[in-house]
Scaffold this motif. Structure first.
Motif, PDB file in Angstrom:
ATOM      1  N   VAL A 108       7.016 -48.383  65.738  1.00 19.18           N
ATOM      2  CA  VAL A 108       5.736 -47.692  65.826  1.00 19.18           C
ATOM      3  C   VAL A 108       4.607 -48.602  65.361  1.00 19.18           C
ATOM      4  CG1 VAL A 108       4.435 -45.641  65.142  1.00 19.18           C
ATOM      5  CG2 VAL A 108       6.939 -45.527  65.323  1.00 19.18           C
ATOM      6  N   LYS A 167      -1.928 -47.522  63.677  1.00 19.68           N
ATOM      7  CA  LYS A 167      -3.313 -47.988  63.639  1.00 19.68           C
ATOM      8  C   LYS A 167      -4.153 -47.204  62.628  1.00 19.68           C
ATOM      9  CE  LYS A 167      -2.962 -49.074  68.575  1.00 19.68           C
ATOM     10  NZ  LYS A 167      -3.492 -48.791  69.940  1.00 19.68           N
ATOM     11  N   GLU A 212      -3.292 -42.109  64.239  1.00 23.13           N
ATOM     12  CA  GLU A 212      -3.216 -42.898  65.486  1.00 23.13           C
ATOM     13  C   GLU A 212      -1.998 -43.811  65.439  1.00 23.13           C
ATOM     14  OE1 GLU A 212      -5.936 -45.847  68.323  1.00 23.13           O
ATOM     15  OE2 GLU A 212      -6.703 -45.164  66.379  1.00 23.13           O
ATOM     16  N   GLU A 243       1.344 -45.434  67.850  1.00 22.25           N
ATOM     17  CA  GLU A 243       1.810 -45.717  69.210  1.00 22.25           C
ATOM     18  C   GLU A 243       3.247 -46.232  69.160  1.00 22.25           C
ATOM     19  OE1 GLU A 243       0.909 -48.773  72.950  1.00 22.25           O
ATOM     20  OE2 GLU A 243      -0.434 -48.734  71.206  1.00 22.25           O
ATOM     21  N   ILE A 294       5.885 -48.392  70.548  1.00 19.49           N
ATOM     22  CA  ILE A 294       5.925 -49.542  71.451  1.00 19.49           C
ATOM     23  C   ILE A 294       7.361 -49.895  71.836  1.00 19.49           C
ATOM     24  CG2 ILE A 294       3.750 -50.462  70.581  1.00 19.49           C
ATOM     25  CD1 ILE A 294       5.363 -52.488  68.958  1.00 19.49           C
ATOM     26  N   GLN A 298       7.072 -36.796  71.167  1.00 18.68           N
ATOM     27  CA  GLN A 298       6.858 -38.168  70.722  1.00 18.68           C
ATOM     28  C   GLN A 298       5.868 -38.148  69.574  1.00 18.68           C
ATOM     29  OE1 GLN A 298       8.622 -40.472  71.785  1.00 18.68           O
ATOM     30  NE2 GLN A 298       9.221 -40.111  73.881  1.00 18.68           N
TER      31      GLN A 298
END
Length: 362
Positions: free
Chosen positions: A163, A166, A170, A172, A174, A361
């Motif tokens: 992960v 950010k 936030e 993401e 990957i 997710q």
């Protein structure tokens, strides 16, 4: 004049009022409640369910019934240990998902009912984000926290993800497993070896007594940052099958009598392979993204070999690594409370009609 004095006194009272977040975690088979007061963790109570051990895995119906029995005393204990009352609560955070729906419904319903009775807001928390944000819990022990952005390897019985974090809100994914999770591979292979549930801690325990180079298991060749552990599981099973055939026996116990240290060597080899797979992908992601702050989270982050690998990689590749205390590796309300505290400061509250979800997710 008396009115002005009263208003001034009332204003000072409000200004002195602490921010108290009560959190409830009930995503699987642990009932947990925690309290954060003005950003500091005051309590983190967990009631585990032993009933699932004889079944070799979590039985959803039994889990939800146990949550119903445990949730009131667990919440009550968390408040008492924190030195606060329910009237002091500013907001209630709860795990909305992912997880077992029956278990989540117990925690969600309790949080909503208590919030309505106290007229305080509720805050829904993603369980996976909670694991990541466990690294920001202030518990008075001087824990170091990562800075944004950082990479987090989230590994558990149901998830194996890299992960990119950010901000607290936030994240993401990957890289992630395209089939089985690392923890699932541990548990299933442990079951084949005849080890108790949950198998992960037993794998770790026996691996310390075994030879990690004894059995060379297959490693996947997956592009990018994604993982795969189904091939490793198959390689593990085929190795055992061939050994059983070669020694003319039918059970693992019979085979263990013929091959000294069988279980220990199998566990050590399996664990070393899983850790190597996890770390190589993480190393690639860190290099490609130019990120040197790297964390690990989730149930499998309690594995001693994985924790040591983080330390070793940190020294070799000049990472600043963040490894959670063991108390924050399993499902716990402290991480939900921390996520809820962040969302409270951002005034990110949840509608009373929101429902739990089983899969999602980050």
């Amino acid at each position: 004049m008396q009115k002005n004095v009263y208003l001034c006194s009332r204003f000072c009272e409000i200004m002195k009022k602490s921010t108290v977040i009560l959190a409830i975690e009930s995503s699987c088979d642990d009932t947990s409640s925690a309290v954060i007061v003005d950003g500091i963790l005051r309590s983190n109570v967990i009631a585990s369910q032993k009933v699932h051990e004889e079944f070799g895995g979590v039985v959803p119906e039994l889990a939800s019934r146990a949550h119903q029995q445990n949730i009131l005393p667990v919440v009550d204990t968390a408040l008492k240990r924190a030195g606060v009352t329910k009237e002091d609560i500013s907001a209630i955070a709860f795990t909305r998902g992912p997880g077992l729906l029956g278990s989540l419904l117990v925690g969600t319903s309790f949080a909503k009912g208590l919030a309505l009775s106290l007229n305080v807001p509720i805050i829904d928390v993603n369980h996976l984000q909670g694991h990541v944000l466990a690294h920001f819990v202030e518990d008075g022990t001087g824990l170091l926290h990562p800075s944004f952005p950082f990479l987090c390897l989230l590994v558990s019985g149901g998830n194996s993800q890299i992960v990119l974090v950010k901000a607290y809100n936030e994240m993401e994914i990957i890289g992630q497993t395209i089939d089985d999770a690392a923890g699932e591979a541990f548990d299933k292979c442990a079951k084949v070896l005849g080890l108790p549930y949950p198998g992960g801690p037993w794998i770790d325990k026996l691996a310390k007594l075994g030879d990690a180079t004894k059995y060379p298991f297959a490693k996947p060749n997956i592009a990018g940052y994604d993982y795969s552990f189904s091939g490793l599981k198959t390689s593990f099973l085929y190795t055992l099958r061939d050994l059983l055939k070669a020694h003319g026996v039918e059970t693992i116990d019979e085979l263990a009598q013929k091959i000294p240290n069988l279980r220990e060597d199998m566990c050590a080899s399996l664990q070393a392979t899983v850790v190597d797979i996890l770390m190589k992908k993480l190393k690639k992601a860190a290099k490609d993204l130019g990120i040197s702050q790297v964390a690990v989270a989730g149930g499998v982050s309690a594995n001693s070999a994985l924790r040591q690998a983080f330390i070793d990689y940190g020294k070799k590749y000049h990472w600043e690594v963040f490894i959670p205390p063991f108390s924050f590796t399993t499902d716990n309300a402290a991480m939900i409370c921390q996520a809820g505290y962040f969302k409270y400061l951002g005034k990110e509250f949840c509608a009373i009609d929101e429902v739990p979800f089983a899969k999602t997710q980050i």
